[in-house]
Design a protein around this motif. Structure first.
Motif, short mmCIF file in Angstrom:
data_model
loop_
_atom_site.label_atom_id
_atom_site.label_comp_id
_atom_site.label_asym_id
_atom_site.label_seq_id
_atom_site.Cartn_x
_atom_site.Cartn_y
_atom_site.Cartn_z
N GLN A 158 0.87 -1.22 0.21
CA GLN A 158 -0.05 0.01 -0.04
C GLN A 158 0.99 1.44 -0.18
O GLN A 158 0.67 2.21 -0.72
N GLN A 159 2.02 1.33 0.95
CA GLN A 159 2.52 2.62 1.20
C GLN A 159 3.82 2.54 0.01
O GLN A 159 3.97 3.71 -0.51
N TYR A 160 4.62 1.36 -0.10
CA TYR A 160 5.74 1.55 -1.20
C TYR A 160 5.55 0.95 -2.35
O TYR A 160 6.41 0.95 -3.17
N HIS A 161 4.28 0.23 -2.70
CA HIS A 161 4.03 -0.15 -4.02
C HIS A 161 4.89 -1.48 -4.48
O HIS A 161 5.44 -1.77 -5.44
N THR A 162 5.22 -2.22 -3.12
CA THR A 162 5.90 -3.46 -3.46
C THR A 162 5.09 -4.59 -4.28
O THR A 162 3.93 -4.24 -4.29
N ASN A 163 5.74 -5.66 -4.22
CA ASN A 163 4.91 -6.58 -4.98
C ASN A 163 4.95 -7.89 -3.84
O ASN A 163 5.80 -9.02 -4.22
N TYR A 164 4.29 -7.84 -2.79
CA TYR A 164 4.66 -8.88 -1.74
C TYR A 164 3.11 -9.66 -1.55
O TYR A 164 2.13 -9.04 -1.55
N ILE A 165 3.01 -10.93 -1.56
CA ILE A 165 2.14 -11.75 -1.48
C ILE A 165 2.13 -12.77 -0.27
O ILE A 165 3.17 -13.03 0.21
N SER A 166 1.07 -13.17 0.21
CA SER A 166 0.92 -14.20 1.54
C SER A 166 -0.04 -15.21 1.28
O SER A 166 -1.05 -14.99 0.64
N VAL A 167 0.45 -16.38 1.64
CA VAL A 167 -0.36 -17.45 1.83
C VAL A 167 -0.59 -17.98 3.30
O VAL A 167 0.43 -18.16 3.86
N MET A 168 -1.64 -18.85 3.54
CA MET A 168 -1.88 -19.16 4.71
C MET A 168 -2.06 -20.59 4.72
O MET A 168 -3.52 -21.22 4.45
N LEU A 230 1.27 -19.05 -7.58
CA LEU A 230 1.03 -17.69 -7.20
C LEU A 230 2.05 -16.66 -7.64
O LEU A 230 1.80 -15.59 -8.05
N MET A 231 3.27 -16.97 -7.37
CA MET A 231 4.38 -16.14 -7.84
C MET A 231 4.55 -15.95 -9.23
O MET A 231 4.72 -14.82 -9.69
N ASP A 232 4.04 -17.08 -10.14
CA ASP A 232 4.03 -16.72 -11.50
C ASP A 232 2.84 -16.10 -11.97
O ASP A 232 2.93 -15.59 -12.92
N HIS A 233 1.64 -16.37 -11.16
CA HIS A 233 0.45 -15.58 -11.73
C HIS A 233 -0.36 -14.79 -10.96
O HIS A 233 -1.52 -14.52 -11.70
N TYR A 234 -0.05 -14.23 -9.85
CA TYR A 234 -0.65 -13.19 -9.03
C TYR A 234 -0.09 -12.03 -8.78
O TYR A 234 1.15 -12.28 -8.14
N GLU A 235 -0.65 -11.10 -8.51
CA GLU A 235 -0.22 -9.81 -8.06
C GLU A 235 -1.55 -9.25 -7.61
O GLU A 235 -2.25 -8.92 -8.27
N GLY A 236 -1.23 -8.68 -6.29
CA GLY A 236 -2.33 -7.80 -5.70
C GLY A 236 -2.24 -8.10 -4.21
O GLY A 236 -1.17 -8.30 -3.60
N ASN A 237 -3.13 -7.56 -3.50
CA ASN A 237 -3.15 -7.38 -1.97
C ASN A 237 -4.02 -8.41 -1.52
O ASN A 237 -4.07 -8.18 -0.11
N GLU A 238 -4.66 -9.30 -1.88
CA GLU A 238 -5.21 -10.48 -1.35
C GLU A 238 -4.37 -11.37 -0.76
O GLU A 238 -3.00 -11.61 -1.32
N PHE A 239 -4.67 -12.13 0.37
CA PHE A 239 -3.93 -13.13 0.59
C PHE A 239 -4.72 -14.64 0.44
O PHE A 239 -6.10 -14.42 0.29
N PHE A 240 -4.09 -15.64 0.47
CA PHE A 240 -4.64 -16.74 -0.05
C PHE A 240 -4.53 -17.96 0.87
O PHE A 240 -3.53 -18.43 1.46
N ASN A 241 -5.63 -18.47 1.41
CA ASN A 241 -5.68 -19.75 1.95
C ASN A 241 -5.19 -20.89 1.24
O ASN A 241 -5.66 -21.14 -0.02
N VAL A 242 -4.24 -21.88 1.61
CA VAL A 242 -4.01 -23.01 0.87
C VAL A 242 -4.02 -24.37 1.69
O VAL A 242 -3.55 -24.53 2.89
N GLY A 243 -5.22 -25.13 1.00
CA GLY A 243 -5.16 -26.45 1.95
C GLY A 243 -5.99 -27.48 0.82
O GLY A 243 -5.77 -27.07 -0.14
N SER A 244 -6.42 -28.50 1.32
CA SER A 244 -6.88 -29.52 0.61
C SER A 244 -8.48 -29.51 0.57
O SER A 244 -8.92 -29.94 -0.38
N GLY A 245 -9.03 -28.58 1.53
CA GLY A 245 -10.57 -28.52 1.54
C GLY A 245 -11.16 -29.69 2.11
O GLY A 245 -12.37 -29.76 2.00
N GLN A 246 -10.39 -30.65 2.80
CA GLN A 246 -10.86 -31.88 3.29
C GLN A 246 -10.52 -32.10 4.65
O GLN A 246 -9.50 -31.59 5.23
N GLU A 247 -11.21 -32.43 5.73
CA GLU A 247 -11.20 -32.36 7.13
C GLU A 247 -11.21 -33.93 7.66
O GLU A 247 -12.12 -34.90 7.30
N ILE A 248 -10.64 -34.23 8.64
CA ILE A 248 -10.39 -35.41 9.26
C ILE A 248 -10.42 -35.33 10.63
O ILE A 248 -9.60 -34.45 11.39
#
Length: 321
Positions: A158-168, A230-248
């Motif tokens: 937001q402040q420095y116009h960097t290209n930093y992304i996050s995954v959870m 995501l490094m190859d395909h995404y730019e933006g300020n959203e962050f992403f959950n990364v999981g299997s979508g399955q629970e046990i």
């Protein structure tokens, strides 16, 4: 969303390459043709030391950074050493993100954790639930540090116009995991418990808690694939959950590990031990919308991990941190 894929000839620094996630990232990058992967062991570079981190970035000038370095551990470690977890993780994040900015890193990916979400938020957990309620007390220190890292990336953008992304990512497991019985996560701890019980002929294996909590697990190879995608395909300020979508349920997980390891004894529960969050499964709609999909099912992933563990165990070189 649209962006140029990473240049495979540029320098990419993987912070934390010796760990579960970092080592998987290095394997993934090597398969994808990256020829200038920069790594440093903790002995070579202590990222909690600001001056050392700044000197490293000034010398190496990496083009890309993946921040997988962190102090990590299971419920017991988080609950007994909260000051260490918040201090060391904040130090690493501040030093690396600021040094990346000062040295004009083109793109950075920050690895967080699904423990950032409130203990009792709606399931499955969507990214917008962040900061909507109270955190799970047993890992609050670690979660607060990871929230800070995520927000740092967003605010630098937001402040420095960097290209930093996050995954959870959700709960991870796989090759090069930590199999300590004292401070590992539940899945590697179960693998070791059942393996050693089978070798010793123990009549039963005790599992912490009620066995009822629901958990989601992702093989670390899938996470590494998602990070590079995501490094190859995404730019933006959203962050992403990364999981299997399955629970046990934890008890079902224990039965699955029992089957994979070939253990023939009984599974016992110890309800005097903490359960942690009752249920935790991530909504992965956001990353699925980009075109990425997980590929490794849980049983296949556990079998691959157990095969690797057995090789390391027999050689006396399995990871215990």
């Amino acid at each position: 969303m649209n962006c140029e894929p990473l240049d495979r000839e540029k320098k990419i620094y993987v912070a934390g390459h010796c760990g579960l996630v970092g080592s998987a990232l290095v394997r993934c990058l090597e398969r994808e043709g990256f020829s200038r992967i920069i790594t440093r062991t903790h002995g070579e570079l202590d990222l909690t030391r600001q001056a050392d981190t700044e000197a490293f970035f000034a010398e190496e000038k990496p083009d890309y950074v993946i921040l997988a370095a962190a102090k990590v551990g299971g419920i017991h470690a988080n609950d007994t050493c909260p000051a260490d977890f918040i201090m060391k993780n904040l130090q690493i994040e501040c030093n690396v993100i600021e040094s990346a900015y000062k040295n004009q890193v083109k793109k950075l990916l920050f690895l967080g954790s699904s423990c950032i979400y409130p203990r009792e938020c709606s399931q499955p957990i969507r990214e917008e639930y962040l900061l909507s309620g109270y955190l799970e007390k047993t890992n609050e220190a670690y979660a607060l540090a990871k929230i800070a890292g995520l927000k740092m990336c967003a605010f630098y953008n937001q402040q420095y116009h960097t290209n930093y992304i996050s995954v959870m990512p959700c709960n991870l497991y796989g090759i090069n995991d930590n199999f300590s019985l004292e401070n590992s996560h539940v899945l590697p701890a179960l693998i070791r418990k059942f393996h050693e019980a089978r070798l010793s002929g123990a009549p039963a294996v005790t599992v912490w808690g009620s066995g009822m909590p629901l958990r989601e697990f992702l093989n670390v190879e899938d996470l590494a694939d998602a990070c590079l995608y995501l490094m190859d395909h995404y730019e933006g300020n959203e962050f992403f959950n990364v999981g299997s979508g399955q629970e046990i349920r934890i008890l079902e997980l224990a039965e699955l590990v029992k089957r994979v390891t070939g253990y023939q004894g009984e599974v016992l529960l110890d309800p005097s031990k903490p359960d942690g969050t009752p249920r935790k499964v991530t909504d992965i709609s956001r990353i699925l919308s980009t075109g990425w999909r997980p590929k490794i099912d849980l049983e296949t992933g556990i079998r691959r991990t157990y095969e690797w563990f057995c090789e390391q165990y027999e050689a006396g070189t399995f990871t215990e941190r």
